[in-house]
Design an enzyme around this catalytic site. Structure first.
Site, PDB file in Angstrom:
ATOM      1  N   ASP A 123      59.145  41.277  91.441  1.00  0.00           N
ATOM      2  CA  ASP A 123      57.983  40.462  91.809  1.00  0.00           C
ATOM      3  C   ASP A 123      58.188  39.069  91.222  1.00  0.00           C
ATOM      4  O   ASP A 123      58.054  38.878  90.006  1.00  0.00           O
ATOM      5  CB  ASP A 123      56.692  41.069  91.252  1.00  0.00           C
ATOM      6  CG  ASP A 123      56.274  42.340  91.975  1.00  0.00           C
ATOM      7  OD1 ASP A 123      57.096  42.894  92.729  1.00  0.00           O
ATOM      8  OD2 ASP A 123      55.136  42.791  91.768  1.00  0.00           O
ATOM      9  N   LYS A 187      52.540  38.703  97.612  1.00  0.00           N
ATOM     10  CA  LYS A 187      51.632  39.242  96.598  1.00  0.00           C
ATOM     11  C   LYS A 187      50.658  38.156  96.184  1.00  0.00           C
ATOM     12  O   LYS A 187      51.036  36.997  96.030  1.00  0.00           O
ATOM     13  CB  LYS A 187      52.458  39.736  95.410  1.00  0.00           C
ATOM     14  CG  LYS A 187      51.667  40.239  94.216  1.00  0.00           C
ATOM     15  CD  LYS A 187      52.624  40.738  93.133  1.00  0.00           C
ATOM     16  CE  LYS A 187      51.908  41.068  91.828  1.00  0.00           C
ATOM     17  NZ  LYS A 187      52.845  41.528  90.787  1.00  0.00           N
ATOM     18  N   LYS A 222      50.700  42.700  99.030  1.00  0.00           N
ATOM     19  CA  LYS A 222      50.392  43.356  97.761  1.00  0.00           C
ATOM     20  C   LYS A 222      49.207  42.664  97.102  1.00  0.00           C
ATOM     21  O   LYS A 222      49.213  41.454  96.891  1.00  0.00           O
ATOM     22  CB  LYS A 222      51.619  43.303  96.840  1.00  0.00           C
ATOM     23  CG  LYS A 222      51.461  44.033  95.517  1.00  0.00           C
ATOM     24  CD  LYS A 222      52.796  44.096  94.801  1.00  0.00           C
ATOM     25  CE  LYS A 222      52.679  44.705  93.422  1.00  0.00           C
ATOM     26  NZ  LYS A 222      53.963  44.808  92.734  1.00  0.00           N
TER      27      LYS A 222
END
Length: 266
Positions: A123, A187, A222
Site C-alpha cells: 500500500d 485506497k 479499498k
C-alpha cells in the site's frame, strides 16, 4: 448527493449480513502504530488466522515477523492463497507511509525490501504534493514503477490517495492516473492525515462512490480510516469498496456473528 449502489454491491452486503466470514475475507487487519511491539504483531497474526482475514497490514519493519508467524500457522487454515504462507493470510506492507513525500527511488527500495521479506501486497502513499501541483507525469510514473515491480514479483500494489487532503477534481485525477498506471487498487486514506476539526480524515461513502465511478471494475477500491463497526463496513461495501482496512476487524466480525477468539494453536 445520494448514491445509488449497484445490485451486485447490494447482494454483497446481504450476503455479509448472513455470513460474517464474507466480511472477514474483505478485511486487511491492521497495526500501523509506530510503538507496536513484537507481541502485538504476533497477536495481530493470530487474530487474522482465527477469523480468516484477508491480510495483516503492517509497517515494513514488521513484515518478516508476520511472514514467519503466518507460515508457522496451522495446516487446517480456512483459505490457501499462493504466496500467502501456510495460513492463507497475506502480508501487506505500507510504503512511503504516511506522508508519501519520499522520492520514487526511496519508495522502490522500500518496496523491494518488503517484497523480499515476504509481503504479497503493498500500500503506497502517492506523492500528494506533486498531484496537487499538477505534476501528473511524476505521479503516474511513480505508481507505474511500483506496479511493475510488484507485478514482476507476483504481488499487488494499492495506491493510497489520502482523499481528505484532495479536492473533488484531484480525487478523480488520482484515480484516472492509477488506472493508466495499472495499479491493482486505489485506497482512500492512511488514517494519519491532519485535517480541520470535524472533517473526516478517513474513508467516506461519497469518496468510495466517486472512486468506484472513476475506476469502474478495472481495479479494486479499498476503504481505510474510521471504519469501526459492522455498519461502517457494510456502508463502504454497498458504496463499492472491495477491501476494507481497519484495526477493529475483530470487533466488526464479532458484531456480525463471529465467535469469541479461542486458542487456535498458532
Amino acid at each position: 448527493m445520494p448514491h445509488t449502489p449497484s445490485s451486485s454491491f447490494n447482494l454483497a452486503t446481504a450476503a455479509i449480513r448472513a455470513d460474517w466470514r464474507l466480511a472477514a475475507k474483505l478485511i486487511d487487519h491492521t497495526l500501523l502504530k509506530p510503538e507496536a511491539t513484537r507481541a502485538q504483531v504476533a497477536q495481530l497474526c493470530r487474530e487474522a488466522v482465527e477469523f480468516g482475514f484477508y491480510s495483516v497490514c503492517v509497517n515494513p519493519a514488521n513484515v518478516a515477523q508476520c511472514h514467519a508467524e503466518l507460515r508457522r500457522g496451522p495446516q487446517h487454515a480456512r483459505n490457501w492463497r499462493a504466496g500467502a504462507g501456510g495460513t492463507g493470510v497475506a502480508v501487506c506492507a505500507v510504503i512511503g507511509f504516511p506522508l508519501g513525500a519520499t522520492t520514487t527511488t526511496a519508495k522502490l527500495a522500500e518496496a523491494s525490501d518488503a517484497l523480499r521479506l515476504g509481503a504479497a501486497e503493498l500500500d503506497m502513499v502517492i506523492n500528494i504534493g506533486a498531484l496537487k501541483s499538477g505534476a501528473r507525469e511524476l505521479v503516474q510514473v511513480e505508481m507505474q514503477s511500483l506496479a511493475r515491480l510488484c507485478h514482476r514479483r507476483g504481488a499487488r500494489l494499492k495506491a493510497i490517495l489520502e482523499t481528505a487532503l484532495l479536492t473533488h477534481e484531484e480525487k478523480i485525477l488520482a484515480c484516472q492516473l492509477a488506472v493508466v498506471a495499472q495499479v491493482d487498487f486505489v485506497k482512500t486514506s492512511t488514517g494519519f492525515a491532519t485535517v480541520p476539526h470535524g472533517t473526516p480524515s478517513g474513508a467516506t461513502v461519497e469518496d468510495i462512490v466517486l472512486m468506484r465511478g472513476v475506476v469502474g471494475h478495472k481495479m479494486g477500491v479499498k476503504a481505510s480510516g474510521g471504519i469501526r463497526s459492522a455498519r461502517d463496513l457494510l456502508a463502504m461495501v454497498e458504496a463499492g469498496a472491495s477491501r476494507i482496512v481497519c484495526s477493529a476487524g475483530v470487533a466488526i466480525v464479532q458484531e456480525l456473528g463471529a465467535p469469541s477468539l479461542h486458542n487456535s494453536g498458532l
